[in-house]
Write a protein that holds these residues in place. Structure first.
Motif, PDB file in Angstrom:
ATOM      1  N   HIS A   1       2.312  15.339  61.122  1.00  0.00           N
ATOM      2  CA  HIS A   1       2.981  14.621  60.374  1.00  0.00           C
ATOM      3  C   HIS A   1       3.594  13.333  60.841  1.00  0.00           C
ATOM      4  O   HIS A   1       3.560  12.329  59.995  1.00  0.00           O
ATOM      5  CB  HIS A   1       4.246  15.658  59.505  1.00  0.00           C
ATOM      6  N   LEU A   2       4.475  13.598  61.899  1.00  0.00           N
ATOM      7  CA  LEU A   2       4.715  12.353  62.506  1.00  0.00           C
ATOM      8  C   LEU A   2       3.865  11.271  62.935  1.00  0.00           C
ATOM      9  O   LEU A   2       4.176  10.155  62.891  1.00  0.00           O
ATOM     10  CB  LEU A   2       5.649  12.695  63.917  1.00  0.00           C
ATOM     11  N   ASP A   3       2.765  11.742  63.345  1.00  0.00           N
ATOM     12  CA  ASP A   3       1.452  10.864  63.504  1.00  0.00           C
ATOM     13  C   ASP A   3       1.338  10.030  62.523  1.00  0.00           C
ATOM     14  O   ASP A   3       1.014   8.872  62.431  1.00  0.00           O
ATOM     15  CB  ASP A   3       0.471  11.518  64.284  1.00  0.00           C
ATOM     16  N   VAL A   4       1.281  10.771  61.095  1.00  0.00           N
ATOM     17  CA  VAL A   4       0.894   9.957  59.708  1.00  0.00           C
ATOM     18  C   VAL A   4       1.947   9.119  59.510  1.00  0.00           C
ATOM     19  O   VAL A   4       1.806   7.885  59.201  1.00  0.00           O
ATOM     20  CB  VAL A   4       0.704  11.094  58.811  1.00  0.00           C
ATOM     21  N   ALA A   5       3.237   9.511  59.945  1.00  0.00           N
ATOM     22  CA  ALA A   5       4.389   8.429  59.639  1.00  0.00           C
ATOM     23  C   ALA A   5       4.094   7.179  60.471  1.00  0.00           C
ATOM     24  O   ALA A   5       4.362   6.080  59.945  1.00  0.00           O
ATOM     25  CB  ALA A   5       5.661   9.210  59.914  1.00  0.00           C
ATOM     26  N   THR A   6       3.861   7.394  61.746  1.00  0.00           N
ATOM     27  CA  THR A   6       3.633   6.110  62.489  1.00  0.00           C
ATOM     28  C   THR A   6       2.231   5.440  61.985  1.00  0.00           C
ATOM     29  O   THR A   6       2.591   4.225  62.095  1.00  0.00           O
ATOM     30  CB  THR A   6       3.166   6.715  63.867  1.00  0.00           C
ATOM     31  N   VAL A   7       1.340   6.062  61.567  1.00  0.00           N
ATOM     32  CA  VAL A   7      -0.116   5.224  61.231  1.00  0.00           C
ATOM     33  C   VAL A   7       0.592   4.506  59.997  1.00  0.00           C
ATOM     34  O   VAL A   7       0.348   3.316  60.006  1.00  0.00           O
ATOM     35  CB  VAL A   7      -0.859   6.321  60.794  1.00  0.00           C
ATOM     36  N   PHE A   8       1.406   5.008  59.153  1.00  0.00           N
ATOM     37  CA  PHE A   8       1.792   4.157  57.923  1.00  0.00           C
ATOM     38  C   PHE A   8       2.707   3.135  58.314  1.00  0.00           C
ATOM     39  O   PHE A   8       2.577   1.791  57.846  1.00  0.00           O
ATOM     40  CB  PHE A   8       2.507   4.973  56.873  1.00  0.00           C
ATOM     41  N   ASP A   9       3.599   3.141  59.221  1.00  0.00           N
ATOM     42  CA  ASP A   9       4.229   2.344  59.911  1.00  0.00           C
ATOM     43  C   ASP A   9       3.580   1.190  60.406  1.00  0.00           C
ATOM     44  O   ASP A   9       3.918  -0.110  60.089  1.00  0.00           O
ATOM     45  CB  ASP A   9       5.375   2.912  61.021  1.00  0.00           C
ATOM     46  N   ARG A  10       2.661   1.476  61.205  1.00  0.00           N
ATOM     47  CA  ARG A  10       1.707   0.367  61.824  1.00  0.00           C
ATOM     48  C   ARG A  10       0.980  -0.145  60.767  1.00  0.00           C
ATOM     49  O   ARG A  10       0.937  -1.535  61.074  1.00  0.00           O
ATOM     50  CB  ARG A  10       1.109   0.915  62.949  1.00  0.00           C
ATOM     51  N   ALA A  11       0.676   0.475  60.017  1.00  0.00           N
ATOM     52  CA  ALA A  11      -0.415  -0.093  58.842  1.00  0.00           C
ATOM     53  C   ALA A  11       0.500  -1.195  57.984  1.00  0.00           C
ATOM     54  O   ALA A  11      -0.069  -2.347  57.702  1.00  0.00           O
ATOM     55  CB  ALA A  11      -0.919   1.007  57.705  1.00  0.00           C
ATOM     56  N   VAL A  12       1.632  -0.729  57.805  1.00  0.00           N
ATOM     57  CA  VAL A  12       2.399  -1.715  56.731  1.00  0.00           C
ATOM     58  C   VAL A  12       2.900  -3.000  57.687  1.00  0.00           C
ATOM     59  O   VAL A  12       2.716  -4.166  56.838  1.00  0.00           O
ATOM     60  CB  VAL A  12       3.837  -1.021  56.562  1.00  0.00           C
TER      61      VAL A  12
ATOM     62  N   GLU B   1       1.502  10.349  69.884  1.00  0.00           N
ATOM     63  CA  GLU B   1       2.594   9.607  70.488  1.00  0.00           C
ATOM     64  C   GLU B   1       2.122   9.587  71.913  1.00  0.00           C
ATOM     65  O   GLU B   1       1.667  10.740  72.628  1.00  0.00           O
ATOM     66  CB  GLU B   1       3.860  10.136  70.507  1.00  0.00           C
ATOM     67  N   VAL B   2       2.070   8.433  72.709  1.00  0.00           N
ATOM     68  CA  VAL B   2       1.591   8.203  73.883  1.00  0.00           C
ATOM     69  C   VAL B   2       2.730   7.884  74.944  1.00  0.00           C
ATOM     70  O   VAL B   2       3.723   7.609  74.595  1.00  0.00           O
ATOM     71  CB  VAL B   2       0.314   7.305  74.161  1.00  0.00           C
TER      72      VAL B   2
END
Lengths: 225, 645
Positions: free
Chosen positions: A29-40, B278-279
């Motif tokens: 879930h946190l990875d998905v949140a990061t993917v969205f943050d970066r996509a935005v 996360e890396v």
């Protein structure tokens, strides 16, 4: 807080419906949140950011999806500071989301004090069964005995202790479909007072089978509403 | 259309066509499957049928570590910009996944197409530190590649090594076909050219002979910077070390390090691969300068990356914009051996804030020295983040700082910490090294005294919330490194180092202080390989066979396993690491020429013993380290004389 610059800007958000599927269902879930943050950020959308030294785009997810579970009607809300044409926002965001995390629809709505997902009450799931590893008649009996019961108790661990929970009231629908690929269809409550987790239901069904296991090929959350 | 965006679209299409390394059923069973997914934003997926050379770029550690490595991103970008070559990333899986792969007979492969390691044309492995050596073997074997180069079949891939540990490649010489010494971004193109021509001459992989392979190795040896160990014979020296001498006409007596001359225009990976999970360093990185002329005597990087070269603020500004637009990272770290040494550092930071501030991108400076950490710079960085700042006094007493040529005074350090605390930092991290030459207990006590003063300054400057004041101390163990003025020194024994660590711990009791010490046993193993010779290959293999992999992760490290493996090879780990050599002795890395002459190293060693310092050559003029002869002329000497810091 009320007098800061963002409050003068438009208080709107983009309600995003998306899919999390194929290999990307293995993102946490946190990875998905990061993917969205970066996509935005790549899409340079006019989003609102959190305050502080580590600002992040204000994105609220309706309901976390466990690693490995696919979702075809997932929801999140991105707070905006300007109103871009909806089509354009959809186009830009869609271009920046990686394949497997796909945009389904975008709506731009006014922000309210309540969380945009406070009213969500239910989630529908599809559990694809490994048909060659299970006796479907036996599974049907297990499903029928579940739906016939009034109280189904499971143990749920909370931070402090283990509690006995009745999951029957929160199970709004449970059925086995055998036309085409055999799958279990279910509709479970998301409300705190009668919340049911799919894994709990699977465990109960497995217990009622002679082999004590229920081979699930894939779990798909089909709808949040 | 931006380049990054078009690459991404290609991916999404190709992901569906490719067979991936781990199927969904396997992914469902492993911990943290995101690290095995591949297909990340900016990953470049090329159809193997459409390229001539498939290059597996391997990092012998897990995804989280390997994906943080800037050097790999540079080479990935350079190789993939060539239409005839495809570069894929390979990391070692975590142990639960390795177990599953073994059970199911799956081979380790590239994240881009899942192609097994043994089916690549070239396997390139980066060697960042000695504790990854066993993982190198594990990675090769899990990928179906024979680990000993002399047993490798003609159709198997060429196995190349590079990175800082290639400075002394001898302990690994038996496992590699060739090493590249120095900077790779230009040399890798020459390697691809030679390999491409050779493959055209021998297109049928199965029909290649060992003679063909030897022919390729001989051609590779002609590339400047390439060391082909099989073209050298080893002889035992008076000190009992194996010293290598050329045994083929193509093999140069000394292999000179590759240096990118025009660093200012060297390729910058503007669309680095964005990790799924996360890396370790979860941010964009941009290399602002390479090299450091300050001449700390323990530092191998100070030799390895000479001379100091910079990119202009303008170049960096443009590249940083591209990187953020292509990745969406919320932070960009400036990479350099010492960021404040860049002649345009303030302009760079200002420029990045101006360009990227509206996207809430913060700018990080990972490495700072204490003497030029100015108030101005503090405020620039402070505008973004106050989480923590790292300063490296390295030694506690002035006497010992002079020995290692850390040209920093106590006042410099105290001033810098005052600036940092006053600017709002609440956490300061201080790096020290213990086990330095001539070090006594007083020097250890001096570390504690210095730290006390720093805490006191923190209190005086009234860190806003007293309980947030934190001084983190990291005490590393000195590992004498090849090509440094300390290369002749012995490694201190774990017992000696433990006593020093104990003394330090006793003295650092205040609640604001956190002390973390480098494991002295792991350091001993690193030291043995850092200065080891060819005879150590069986030790590495033995430890690998006994289950030693991913040993940089403390929980996987076993000192006993290393001791036993040394014993099995008729050696003693403590003796191997603890040997002090006379100046002038033949050393196992003599054939590797980093461009710094032994005369300079000997002079620096003598200065260290007398506690004499040598100022930065940009300020005090050339110290004749030898680079001026090999580089002709030395760019530092050429362009920095007038720099005023």
């Amino acid at each position: 807080m009320r007098n800061d610059s963002t409050s003068e800007k438009q208080r709107i958000y983009a309600r995003i419906e998306y899919r999390k599927a194929h290999r990307l269902r293995f993102l946490g879930h946190l990875d998905v949140a990061t993917v969205f943050d970066r996509a935005v950020r790549r899409a340079q959308l006019p989003v609102a950011y959190t305050e502080g030294f580590h600002p992040r785009a204000k994105i609220t997810f309706a309901q976390p999806l466990p690693v490995g579970t696919a979702g075809i009607g997932e929801l999140c809300a991105i707070d905006l500071v300007e109103r871009p044409p909806t089509q354009q926002l959809a186009k830009h965001l869609s271009r920046e989301l990686p394949g497997g995390l796909d945009l389904v629809s975008v709506q731009i709505l006014p922000r309210t004090k309540r969380s945009p997902f406070a009213d969500l009450a239910r989630a529908d799931y599809l559990l694809v069964i490994a048909a060659d590893e299970v006796d479907l008649n036996e599974l049907r009996q297990a499903v029928d005995s579940f739906t016939a019961a009034e109280i189904i108790t499971v143990e749920r661990e909370t931070k402090r202790h283990t509690r006995q929970i009745n999951i029957r009231p929160g199970t709004h629908e449970l059925s086995l479909k055998t036309d085409g690929t055999p799958h279990i269809q279910m509709s479970l409550s998301l409300r705190p007072d009668d919340l049911v987790k799919p894994v709990e239901l699977v465990e109960v069904l497995a217990e009622r089978m002679a082999c004590h296991r229920l081979p699930i090929q894939q779990v798909i959350r089909s709808r949040l509403y | 259309m931006r380049r990054g965006a078009s690459v991404r679209r290609l991916d999404t299409y190709r992901i569906q066509c490719c067979v991936r390394m781990l199927s969904e059923t396997v992914l469902a069973e492993v911990q943290g499957p995101a690290r095995y997914l591949g297909g990340e934003v900016n990953a470049v997926v090329k159809d193997p049928a459409e390229v001539r050379i498939q290059f597996a770029l391997c990092y012998p550690d897990v995804y989280e570590v390997g994906m943080s490595h800037l050097g790999s991103q540079i080479l990935y970008h350079v190789i993939n910009s060539r239409p005839e070559a495809a570069c894929e990333r390979v990391y070692y899986p975590r142990l639960d996944a390795v177990e599953l792969m073994r059970q199911r007979g799956l081979k380790l492969g590239g994240l881009e197409t899942g192609c097994a390691l043994c089916d690549f044309d070239i396997v390139g492995i980066t060697l960042q530190h000695e504790l990854t050596y066993t993982t190198v073997l594990a990675l090769l074997e899990l990928g179906g590649v024979t680990i000993r180069s002399d047993q490798r079949r003609p159709e198997e891939p060429l196995v190349l090594g590079g990175g800082p540990c290639a400075c002394n490649p001898e302990p690994l010489a038996a496992f590699f076909d060739a090493f590249l010494i120095g900077e790779g971004e230009e040399a890798v193109g020459e390697i691809l050219d030679i390999c491409g021509q050779w493959q055209q001459a021998h297109p049928e992989r199965g029909a290649r002979t060992s003679a063909n392979r030897t022919e390729l190795l001989r051609q590779l040896a002609r590339i400047p910077g390439m060391y082909v160990p099989s073209l050298y014979d080893a002889e035992e020296s008076a000190e009992g070390l194996l010293i290598v001498k050329p045994a083929a006409p193509e093999a140069p007596t000394t292999v000179a390090r590759r240096v990118v001359r025009d660093f200012g225009h060297a390729p910058i990976p503007e669309a680095p691969v964005v990790p799924w999970a996360e890396v370790v360093h979860d941010r964009a990185q941009i290399e602002i300068s390479r090299g450091c002329t300050r001449g700390c005597r323990f530092c191998q990087a100070g030799t390895f990356y000479r001379p100091t070269r910079e990119r202009s603020a303008e170049t960096l500004r443009q590249a940083a914009q591209q990187i953020i637009h292509n990745t969406g990272f919320d932070e960009i770290a400036l990479a350099a051996l010492n960021c404040p040494d860049h002649s345009q550092i303030i302009e760079i930071i200002d420029g990045l804030h101006e360009d990227l501030g509206h996207l809430r991108v913060s700018v990080g400076l990972p490495s700072l020295r204490t003497d030029n950490f100015s108030i101005d710079l503090a405020h620039k960085v402070q505008a973004v983040r106050k989480s923590g700042i790292t300063l490296a006094p390295e030694a506690g007493s002035q006497r010992l700082r002079d020995v290692i040529n850390k040209n920093v005074t106590e006042q410099d350090l105290l001033d810098a910490t005052r600036v940092a605390f006053a600017a709002g930092w609440e956490t300061i991290k201080l790096y020290f090294i213990i086990g330095l030459p001539t070090e006594t207990d007083e020097d250890i006590v001096a570390i504690a005294d210095l730290v006390e003063k720093v805490v006191e300054i923190g209190r005086e400057e009234r860190v806003r919330r007293r309980r947030h004041l934190r001084v983190n101390i990291s005490a590393a163990c000195l590992i004498p490194k090849p090509h440094t003025p300390f290369q002749w020194l012995r490694m201190k024994s774990p017992a000696e180092l433990a006593a020093k660590q104990y003394l330090l711990r006793q003295r650092l009791k205040r609640k604001e202080i956190r002390l973390s010490c480098h494991d002295a046993q792991a350091a001993l193993v690193e030291a043995a390989f850092s200065r080891g010779d060819r005879s150590l290959a069986p030790v590495i293999e033995q430890v690998y066979r006994a289950g030693g992999v991913l040993e940089a992760w403390g929980e996987n490290f076993s000192f006993e396993r290393w001791q036993q493996a040394f014993a099995a090879a008729g050696k003693d780990l403590a003796v191997e690491a603890g040997r002090e050599w006379p100046v002038g002795a033949a050393l196992p890395w003599e054939h590797i020429d980093l461009g710094v002459c032994s005369r300079f190293l000997e002079h620096q060693y003598a200065c260290a013993q007398r506690g004499l310092t040598t100022p930065d050559c940009r300020l005090a003029g050339c110290h004749e380290c030898g680079l001026d002869e090999t580089m002709q002329p030395c760019p530092t000497k050429d362009s920095y004389v007038a720099v005023n810091i």
